[in-house]
Design an enzyme around this catalytic site. Sequence first.
Site, PDB file in Angstrom:
ATOM      1  N   GLY A  16      28.268 -58.392 -53.079  1.00 25.05           N
ATOM      2  CA  GLY A  16      29.114 -57.207 -53.069  1.00 25.05           C
ATOM      3  C   GLY A  16      28.488 -56.000 -52.409  1.00 25.05           C
ATOM      4  N   GLY A  46      29.476 -50.678 -52.538  1.00 25.72           N
ATOM      5  CA  GLY A  46      28.508 -51.393 -51.716  1.00 25.72           C
ATOM      6  C   GLY A  46      27.158 -50.722 -51.582  1.00 25.72           C
ATOM      7  N   ARG A  54      15.265 -57.147 -49.391  1.00 23.46           N
ATOM      8  CA  ARG A  54      14.744 -58.263 -50.179  1.00 23.46           C
ATOM      9  C   ARG A  54      14.438 -59.439 -49.248  1.00 23.46           C
ATOM     10  NH1 ARG A  54      18.813 -58.758 -55.284  1.00 23.46           N
ATOM     11  NH2 ARG A  54      20.238 -59.631 -53.731  1.00 23.46           N
ATOM     12  N   ASP A  71      25.238 -66.366 -61.592  1.00 24.12           N
ATOM     13  CA  ASP A  71      25.106 -65.855 -60.222  1.00 24.12           C
ATOM     14  C   ASP A  71      23.754 -65.182 -60.006  1.00 24.12           C
ATOM     15  OD1 ASP A  71      26.616 -63.994 -62.051  1.00 24.12           O
ATOM     16  OD2 ASP A  71      26.144 -62.574 -60.461  1.00 24.12           O
ATOM     17  N   ASN A  72      22.967 -65.058 -61.063  1.00 19.37           N
ATOM     18  CA  ASN A  72      21.616 -64.495 -60.963  1.00 19.37           C
ATOM     19  C   ASN A  72      20.544 -65.558 -61.188  1.00 19.37           C
ATOM     20  OD1 ASN A  72      22.709 -61.968 -60.516  1.00 19.37           O
ATOM     21  ND2 ASN A  72      22.577 -61.344 -62.656  1.00 19.37           N
ATOM     22  N   ASP A  84      17.384 -60.967 -58.495  1.00 19.38           N
ATOM     23  CA  ASP A  84      18.236 -59.864 -58.951  1.00 19.38           C
ATOM     24  C   ASP A  84      17.597 -59.064 -60.082  1.00 19.38           C
ATOM     25  OD1 ASP A  84      20.297 -59.897 -57.151  1.00 19.38           O
ATOM     26  OD2 ASP A  84      21.446 -61.399 -58.229  1.00 19.38           O
TER      27      ASP A  84
END
Length: 518
Positions: A101, A135, A192, A270-271, A280
């Site tokens: 996102g 964002g 990252r 999702d992490n 994350d």
Amino acid sequence: MLTFDNRFLRELPGDPETSNQLRQVYGACWSRVMPTSVSSPKLLAYSHEMLEALELSEEEIRSPAWVDALAGNGLMPGMEPYAACYGGHQFGHWAGQLGDGRAISLGEVVNRQGQRWELQLKGAGVTPYSRMADGRAVLRSSVREFLCSEAMHHLGIPTTRALSLVQTGDVVIRDMFYDGHPQAEKGAIVCRVSPSFIRFGNFEIFAMRDDKQTLQKLVDFTIDRDFPELRNYPEEERLAEWFAIICVRTARLIAQWMRVGFVHGVMNTDNMSILGLTIDYGPYGWVDNFDPGWTPNTTDAAGRRYCFGRQPDIARWNLERLAQALYTLKPEREIYDEGLMLYDQAYNNEWGAVLAAKFGFSAWRDEYEPLLNEVFGLMTQAEIDMTEFFRKLALVDAAQPDLGILQSAAYSPALWETFKPRFSDWLGQYAQATLADGRDPAERREAMNRVNPRYVLRNYLAQQAIDLADTGDTSMIEALMDVLRKPYDEQPGKERFAALRPDWARHKAGCSMLSCSS
């Protein structure tokens, strides 16, 4: 100049639409997206170790062209920005399409050693997966992610990395505790770095949509690129072996989190990295006074789903969700049951080894369990600092145990006095067990100091770095990066970075409680 080899884009199906417009994306693993430019980017910090791994010089990363690229204002040759599509279970419930996102990948760098590093900007603007968000990322959360990524690496814990921290010059509006009091904060972007940012949720989204074709392509790609040891496995055995490896890597990762007192804070699927990396860094925290029920995440304060002591169980639950997704491709339950059993075995073995190492025993024995459980209970009740306790335990002479050595780990003098007799009894039993183990005292001390860090990224230290950075002073970021490079060394003169959480930080926002706002 970096060499890019963007296999994720080249070999996996992409979204035909190229706008940043919010939408549901079907049948695609990624969407092309351009970062949104910022007004006045400024490079605040960078990791020397990541520069070396990427074969970049300090002169290059400081150049206007690279600062622009790291801020989303320009591209270097070979960069092809995109956002990945994935879903996830959040706090135990399927959340549908999530995706990158506000993270935009720039591409995959391959260095001269053949190592693959994906570069990803977090906070680089709206993507098709931004939902109702802007964002962007704030300086507060970006400093935390930058520092912790590198701190975990130096602790020897598998993790995604951080290359750079850039201030954007723009204002971002955030309601830090979701209590109706939004404030203007400084914007920032972290670059990252990871061999792969593929998560459990990348597979879940296609299974939930019954898109077996795209799911199979993603599985085949992931195995071929990220698990080369499985390329020559017979096809009928490959998925089972792959799932088993993921389970074992995840088990070992969680045991290492527990070793140093790291609490992720938001272990949604999702992490969860498919490579078994820490990924994350949001509302994470480090255990100060030992408490298995502690969570740094205000969103999780009521249920404590992701608290310190539940992390091993949650990781297993997340693996079950991954198994559920893969079952749609290969509906053979025994494959996944075997993998989950391997998770249990690997975690128990790794955790036993961790406990033996932390307490200075030559190997784990089941007879130690009551002794260790007792002290963990005492540490919780007496509010004993986890990091300081284990570091000082290494100094205890088993032949003449002195309880006073451990007193510096106590937050409350009153509680220490209350529990002192019980700690004294425990220390006597521990000393006897240590003597019976027969390890050389000097060897024991050195071994304990190799697994019990002197320095961790204490929550209040990160907040101090944030507060200073907000005024334009990056000296604390630099100081922390320096001391956290050697977390197991004493580093004379830097003792202040090992100091226990001060009273003022006990209930201060950012020091003891954090939110997902970032």
